[in-house]
Design a protein around this motif. Structure first.
Motif, PDB file in Angstrom:
ATOM      1  N   PHE A   1    -125.879 125.431 -30.656  1.00 12.96           N
ATOM      2  CA  PHE A   1    -124.979 124.848 -31.661  1.00 12.96           C
ATOM      3  C   PHE A   1    -123.563 125.367 -31.461  1.00 12.96           C
TER       4      PHE A   1
ATOM      5  N   HIS B   1    -119.658 121.468 -36.236  1.00 10.71           N
ATOM      6  CA  HIS B   1    -119.876 120.142 -36.812  1.00 10.71           C
ATOM      7  C   HIS B   1    -118.656 119.267 -36.541  1.00 10.71           C
TER       8      HIS B   1
ATOM      9  N   ARG C   1    -127.842 113.208 -34.540  1.00 14.57           N
ATOM     10  CA  ARG C   1    -127.468 114.597 -34.795  1.00 14.57           C
ATOM     11  C   ARG C   1    -126.946 114.796 -36.218  1.00 14.57           C
TER      12      ARG C   1
ATOM     13  N   ASP D   1    -126.373 115.931 -39.806  1.00 15.78           N
ATOM     14  CA  ASP D   1    -126.785 117.119 -40.557  1.00 15.78           C
ATOM     15  C   ASP D   1    -126.528 116.844 -42.029  1.00 15.78           C
TER      16      ASP D   1
ATOM     17  N   ARG E   1    -127.497 118.432 -44.842  1.00 16.79           N
ATOM     18  CA  ARG E   1    -127.099 119.566 -45.668  1.00 16.79           C
ATOM     19  C   ARG E   1    -125.628 119.897 -45.476  1.00 16.79           C
ATOM     20  N   ALA E   2    -125.184 119.931 -44.226  1.00 15.85           N
ATOM     21  CA  ALA E   2    -123.769 120.216 -43.972  1.00 15.85           C
ATOM     22  C   ALA E   2    -122.880 119.112 -44.527  1.00 15.85           C
ATOM     23  N   SER E   3    -123.365 117.868 -44.482  1.00 15.54           N
ATOM     24  CA  SER E   3    -122.575 116.747 -45.004  1.00 15.54           C
ATOM     25  C   SER E   3    -122.410 116.859 -46.509  1.00 15.54           C
TER      26      SER E   3
ATOM     27  N   VAL F   1    -122.097 115.593 -38.011  1.00 10.09           N
ATOM     28  CA  VAL F   1    -123.148 115.682 -36.986  1.00 10.09           C
ATOM     29  C   VAL F   1    -123.029 117.033 -36.290  1.00 10.09           C
ATOM     30  N   ARG F   2    -124.152 117.501 -35.835  1.00 10.51           N
ATOM     31  CA  ARG F   2    -124.181 118.766 -35.093  1.00 10.51           C
ATOM     32  C   ARG F   2    -123.736 118.522 -33.651  1.00 10.51           C
TER      33      ARG F   2
ATOM     34  N   ASN G   1    -123.642 120.268 -29.954  1.00  8.21           N
ATOM     35  CA  ASN G   1    -124.252 121.330 -29.153  1.00  8.21           C
ATOM     36  C   ASN G   1    -123.679 121.341 -27.742  1.00  8.21           C
TER      37      ASN G   1
END
Length: 287
Positions: A37, A40, A51, A53, A55-57, A67-68, A70
């Motif tokens: 990772f 974001h 991808r 995310d 929770r992060a959103s 989106v994550r 990587n």
């Protein structure tokens, strides 16, 4: 290495991130479908809903869908550059060139297992184009390379073909194994390493026990220089054996100092290749 012998693989990895478009096993510097990772990003800037995310959103203060992002792991190009000059044909039980062939076979097996492309270049007084193998990913590549080295013969001469062989690697990022006994002036080695400034270079120094340890008994010893063919006769005695060992130790210290000044660490092979020792070499380099 006979067919009955098992080819031993070793584990290698670069001490830095590599760039490359092909997925593989090495930590990469580019973003992609990896597991490491980074950060974001907005879905609109990087439209990859796989991808997303949630929770992060939901925690985002800007209200963006995130989106994550990587880093992907990549495959690298591995090149082995082999000295096939006359001194590599020396060996009490086996030629140093045969020991180098064992190493190349193990390297090819290891590279294939982790998905790296492997190529080979060779040189003596000229570039040995007939021994050149373009970098490719192939299961049977190791036996082809090793057999060509075991069947190789060299006439007495120097290593004038080194820089010609290196022209194919100039400016390219790669993992390069330079395999030789390094019985040549270090000034020539310095020029060669300058051409490999973009690569991670591993000097593999192949020495035979018969050249690092003098005969144990007092006797007349006929000697011949492998490169020039010049013959000499010496009376082996304790003082001469001490000078012999001191000269070997001084040459090793000279090589260590010269290479360490360029942030390189040599790997020594005495008589036979040890795959586990090579794995330890890379673990120490990347620790």
């Amino acid at each position: 290495m006979s067919d009955a012998d098992e080819v031993r693989e070793f584990h290698y990895r670069l001490p830095h991130r590599a760039a490359g478009p092909r997925p593989g096993s090495h930590p990469g510097s580019s973003l992609g479908a990896g597991q490491e990772f980074v950060s974001h990003m907005s879905l609109y800037d990087r439209p990859d809903p796989r991808r997303l995310d949630l929770r992060a959103s939901l925690r985002s203060t800007t209200g963006d869908w995130l989106v994550r992002v990587n880093r992907q792991r990549v495959g690298v190009t591995v090149q082995v550059l082999v000295d096939v000059s006359a001194s590599m044909g020396f060996g009490a039980r086996r030629r140093k060139l045969d020991v180098a062939a064992d190493f190349v076979e193990s390297l090819a097996h290891s590279a294939f297992r982790i998905g790296d492309a492997l190529g080979m270049l060779a040189f003596d007084q000229r570039e040995r184009a007939e021994l050149c193998v373009p970098a490719t990913l192939s299961r049977g590549l190791g036996s082809v390379m090793a057999d060509s080295l075991r069947q190789c013969t060299s006439a007495p001469g120097g290593i004038e073909g080194l820089e010609d062989a290196l022209q194919q690697l100039v400016g390219r990022e790669a993992l390069v194994f330079l395999v030789s006994d390094f019985h040549w002036p270090l000034e020539r080695l310095g020029g060669a390493l300058d051409l490999l400034s973009h690569a991670f270079v591993v000097p593999v120094i192949v020495w035979d026990p018969a050249e690092t340890e003098p005969p144990p008994h007092d006797a007349i010893a006929p000697l011949r220089d492998a490169e020039s063919g010049v013959r000499r006769t010496l009376f082996m005695r304790p003082k001469l054996r001490t000078q012999w060992r001191d000269a070997v130790a001084a040459r090793r210290a000279e090589l260590d100092a010269f290479l360490s000044a360029r942030d390189l660490r040599p790997f020594f092979i005495h008589g036979a290749f040890d795959a586990e020792a090579m794995s330890d070499y890379f673990f120490e380099a990347t620790a």
